[in-house]
Every structure is written in structure tokens, then in C-alpha cells.
Design an enzyme around this catalytic site. Structure first.
Site, PDB file in Angstrom:
ATOM      1  N   ASN A  38       0.884  -1.173   0.000  1.00  0.00           N
ATOM      2  CA  ASN A  38       0.000   0.000   0.000  1.00  0.00           C
ATOM      3  C   ASN A  38       0.915   1.213   0.000  1.00  0.00           C
ATOM      4  O   ASN A  38       1.496   1.552   1.032  1.00  0.00           O
ATOM      5  CB  ASN A  38      -0.898  -0.028   1.254  1.00  0.00           C
ATOM      6  CG  ASN A  38      -1.714   1.254   1.384  1.00  0.00           C
ATOM      7  OD1 ASN A  38      -1.719   2.103   0.491  1.00  0.00           O
ATOM      8  ND2 ASN A  38      -2.402   1.394   2.518  1.00  0.00           N
ATOM      9  N   TRP A  39       1.043   1.826  -1.182  1.00  0.00           N
ATOM     10  CA  TRP A  39       1.989   2.955  -1.298  1.00  0.00           C
ATOM     11  C   TRP A  39       1.489   4.198  -0.556  1.00  0.00           C
ATOM     12  O   TRP A  39       2.243   5.133  -0.362  1.00  0.00           O
ATOM     13  CB  TRP A  39       2.212   3.292  -2.771  1.00  0.00           C
ATOM     14  CG  TRP A  39       3.005   2.266  -3.540  1.00  0.00           C
ATOM     15  CD1 TRP A  39       3.538   1.092  -3.062  1.00  0.00           C
ATOM     16  CD2 TRP A  39       3.363   2.333  -4.926  1.00  0.00           C
ATOM     17  NE1 TRP A  39       4.198   0.433  -4.072  1.00  0.00           N
ATOM     18  CE2 TRP A  39       4.109   1.170  -5.236  1.00  0.00           C
ATOM     19  CE3 TRP A  39       3.130   3.251  -5.945  1.00  0.00           C
ATOM     20  CZ2 TRP A  39       4.621   0.915  -6.511  1.00  0.00           C
ATOM     21  CZ3 TRP A  39       3.637   3.004  -7.228  1.00  0.00           C
ATOM     22  CH2 TRP A  39       4.382   1.838  -7.502  1.00  0.00           C
ATOM     23  N   LYS A  40       0.198   4.202  -0.193  1.00  0.00           N
ATOM     24  CA  LYS A  40      -0.410   5.396   0.415  1.00  0.00           C
ATOM     25  C   LYS A  40      -0.151   6.604  -0.495  1.00  0.00           C
ATOM     26  O   LYS A  40      -0.072   6.430  -1.709  1.00  0.00           O
ATOM     27  CB  LYS A  40       0.095   5.588   1.853  1.00  0.00           C
ATOM     28  CG  LYS A  40      -0.094   4.287   2.671  1.00  0.00           C
ATOM     29  CD  LYS A  40       0.040   4.466   4.149  1.00  0.00           C
ATOM     30  CE  LYS A  40      -0.193   3.113   4.845  1.00  0.00           C
ATOM     31  NZ  LYS A  40      -0.161   3.188   6.298  1.00  0.00           N
ATOM     32  N   GLU A  63      -5.470  -4.876  10.425  1.00  0.00           N
ATOM     33  CA  GLU A  63      -4.455  -3.843  10.633  1.00  0.00           C
ATOM     34  C   GLU A  63      -4.739  -3.120  11.945  1.00  0.00           C
ATOM     35  O   GLU A  63      -5.535  -2.165  11.977  1.00  0.00           O
ATOM     36  CB  GLU A  63      -4.494  -2.825   9.483  1.00  0.00           C
ATOM     37  CG  GLU A  63      -4.174  -3.416   8.127  1.00  0.00           C
ATOM     38  CD  GLU A  63      -3.575  -2.379   7.185  1.00  0.00           C
ATOM     39  OE1 GLU A  63      -2.565  -2.719   6.554  1.00  0.00           O
ATOM     40  OE2 GLU A  63      -4.076  -1.253   7.104  1.00  0.00           O
ATOM     41  N   GLY A 104       2.482   2.290  10.818  1.00  0.00           N
ATOM     42  CA  GLY A 104       3.442   3.371  10.677  1.00  0.00           C
ATOM     43  C   GLY A 104       4.132   3.758  11.978  1.00  0.00           C
ATOM     44  O   GLY A 104       4.783   4.796  12.069  1.00  0.00           O
ATOM     45  N   SER A 126       3.322  -2.183  10.283  1.00  0.00           N
ATOM     46  CA  SER A 126       4.766  -2.260  10.519  1.00  0.00           C
ATOM     47  C   SER A 126       5.353  -3.631  10.211  1.00  0.00           C
ATOM     48  O   SER A 126       6.299  -4.075  10.859  1.00  0.00           O
ATOM     49  CB  SER A 126       5.112  -1.837  11.959  1.00  0.00           C
ATOM     50  OG  SER A 126       4.729  -0.497  12.185  1.00  0.00           O
ATOM     51  N   GLY A 148       2.843  -1.139   4.233  1.00  0.00           N
ATOM     52  CA  GLY A 148       2.926   0.286   3.941  1.00  0.00           C
ATOM     53  C   GLY A 148       4.355   0.704   3.649  1.00  0.00           C
ATOM     54  O   GLY A 148       4.885   0.477   2.558  1.00  0.00           O
ATOM     55  N   GLY A 149       5.004   1.286   4.650  1.00  0.00           N
ATOM     56  CA  GLY A 149       6.337   1.862   4.470  1.00  0.00           C
ATOM     57  C   GLY A 149       7.335   0.945   3.775  1.00  0.00           C
ATOM     58  O   GLY A 149       8.057   1.379   2.867  1.00  0.00           O
TER      59      GLY A 149
HETATM   60  P1  13P Z   1       2.969   0.356   7.648  1.00  0.00           P
HETATM   61  O1  13P Z   1       3.481  -0.934   7.056  1.00  0.00           O
HETATM   62  O2  13P Z   1       3.699   1.563   7.158  1.00  0.00           O
HETATM   63  O3  13P Z   1       2.850   0.285   9.138  1.00  0.00           O
HETATM   64  O4  13P Z   1       1.472   0.530   7.088  1.00  0.00           O
HETATM   65  C1  13P Z   1       0.604  -0.520   7.187  1.00  0.00           C
HETATM   66  C2  13P Z   1      -0.612  -0.179   6.415  1.00  0.00           C
HETATM   67  O5  13P Z   1      -1.372   0.715   6.787  1.00  0.00           O
HETATM   68  C3  13P Z   1      -0.873  -0.917   5.179  1.00  0.00           C
HETATM   69  O6  13P Z   1      -2.130  -0.647   4.675  1.00  0.00           O
END
Ligand code: 13P
Length: 246
Positions: free
Chosen positions: A8-10, A164, A170, A208, A229-230
Site C-alpha cells: 500500500n503505497w499510500k 491492521e 506506521g 509495521s 505500507g512503508g
Molecule cells: P505500515 O506498514 O507503514 O505500518 O502501514 C501498514 C498499512 O497501513 C498498510 O495498509
């Protein structure tokens, strides 16, 4: 069943950065990795990522409108996502619930809109830290999933669920494999009870997840993949997580 590792690149990326990231993924993955891989990109980049044609990587969006078409300024319909080859659409991410006021009912309608055009919704559920500390984790995730089951019961085996925990997103704080597995088992039982279909619904963990903790999370009985995410923005980290899933 193949595990699914979805990035998920956000709200990150640029034409140049996306191209470099996908080139590195294509090189690292080869033709057919032994797990399913997807990237959920910002809507303006769907065309770019589609045209780069990385065979081993499926395309997804981070949201979808609950509406089909019409006077809904700023919205992107499921059919539009389909036009650009999207296979997945994240719905109900906690950031959309928190910053955009998305309710359980709206998330369920978004899942329905995706399913109607053959896009797999990745339905996110998860408790906040306050909810966990109040002992309400199970109640919260079951309520969130129940809304989606209520609206989409007849095709519930076609969704993907992502657990999640909001406090792990994050923050660098991950649910322990045992904590995550406990919630996944609750969701698994709820999905089984809702479906007479034998197919196993994939339940991903997100929050995370990284190269160091992926293997222990992914080894749990009811963790079928990750929503990252990250760590999905760095090719080496994302590839390590994919390797841990194979
Ligand atoms: P992180 O991996 O950055 O914690 O984000 C998780 C997330 O929200 C994936 O949708």
C-alpha cells in the site's frame, strides 16, 4: 494456497520513483514468484503502473467509490479502476475511516461496488490502541467485518480481509505473531460461519510488517499474507517480505 503480499503505497510516489521501484521489483521477482504480489497505488499512477506491465505484480487501488457513476466530484468508480487493470481495491483502510469519516456501512458498500465489477476488495479492519486497552479488540473487528458480510454475504468468499491494528500502522510497533494470530482466528471463524463456500478467504496482516518480522508473522496458521505500507516503498525490503512468504 498462495500467500498474498500487497504493498500500500499510500500517498507516496512520482512517475520517476514508481518506475525505479517497479524495475527493481521486476528484476528481483523474475517471472512467477511462489506467492501473489500486488501494489496498491495512488489513482493517478494506475495508468503508469499498468503500462509498465510487470507480469508478477498485480495492480490495486487504495479506495473506490461506493457509487457507480455520476455527480460525485473527486470520486473514482470501480469500473474506472477496472479499465486500468486493477485486480484489487483496498476498502476501509483505517486512515480513510479516521480522516474521511468512513463508516462500516460505507466500507461495505465500497466492497460491493468493487465485487460488482470483479475487483477483489481488500477489506481493512482493526482496533485503536484505546480499544485494545479496553479489551474491545474482538468486538471492534467483528463489528467492522459483520457490516461487510451483511452487505456482501452471497460472495463473501471473494473478498480479502486485512487485519491492521491501528496502533501498529506506521509506528514501528508490530502486533506479536501470537497477538495477530489470535485476531486472525476470530476473523476466520466469523468468515467460516458466514459462508457455505469451502474456499478459504485470505486474511492479511498489516502494521509495521518488515523484512525482519515478516517470516514469524507469516508462519502463523491464519495469516495468509501481508498488507505493507512503508516497507513496500523500498524494493529490497518489499522483496525480502515476498521471499519470506514463499
Ligand atoms: P505500515 O506498514 O507503514 O505500518 O502501514 C501498514 C498499512 O497501513 C498498510 O495498509
Amino acid at each position: 494456497m498462495n500467500k498474498l503480499i500487497a504493498g500500500n503505497w499510500k500517498m507516496n510516489g512520482s512517475l520517476a520513483a514508481n518506475q525505479a521501484l517497479l524495475a527493481a521489483l521486476a528484476q528481483g521477482l523474475g517471472v512467477k514468484p511462489a506467492c501473489d504480489v500486488a501494489v496498491c497505488v495512488p489513482a493517478p499512477y494506475l495508468a503508469q503502473v499498468q503500462s509498465l506491465k510487470v507480469a508478477a505484480v498485480d495492480l490495486g487501488s487504495q479506495d473506490v467509490s461506493a457509487q457507480t457513476s455520476g455527480a460525485y466530484t473527486g470520486e473514482v468508480s470501480a469500473a474506472m479502476l477496472k479499465d486500468f487493470g486493477a485486480r484489487y481495491a483496498i476498502v476501509g483502510h483505517s486512515e480513510r475511516r479516521q480522516y474521511h469519516g468512513e463508516t462500516d456501512a460505507l466500507v461495505a458498500d465500497k466492497a460491493r461496488a468493487a465485487l460488482a465489477v470483479g475487483i477483489t476488495p481488500i477489506v481493512c479492519v482493526g482496533e485503536t490502541l484505546a480499544e485494545r486497552e479496553a479489551g474491545r479488540t474482538e468486538e471492534v473487528v467483528k463489528r467492522q467485518l459483520a457490516a461487510v458480510i451483511h452487505t456482501n454475504g452471497h460472495c463473501i468468499s471473494e473478498i480479502v480481509v486485512a487485519y491492521e491494528p491501528v496502533w501498529a500502522i506506521g509506528t514501528g510497533k508490530t502486533a506479536s505473531p501470537q497477538e495477530a494470530q489470535a485476531v486472525h482466528a476470530v476473523l476466520r471463524a466469523q468468515l467460516k460461519a458466514a459462508s457455505d463456500h469451502p474456499a478459504r478467504v485470505k486474511i492479511l496482516y498489516g502494521g509495521s510488517m518488515n523484512a525482519a518480522n515478516a517470516a514469524s508473522l507469516l508462519s502463523q496458521a491464519d495469516i495468509d499474507g501481508g498488507l505493507i505500507g512503508g516497507a513496500s516503498l523500498k524494493a529490497a525490503d518489499f522483496l525480502s517480505i515476498i521471499a519470506a512468504a514463499q
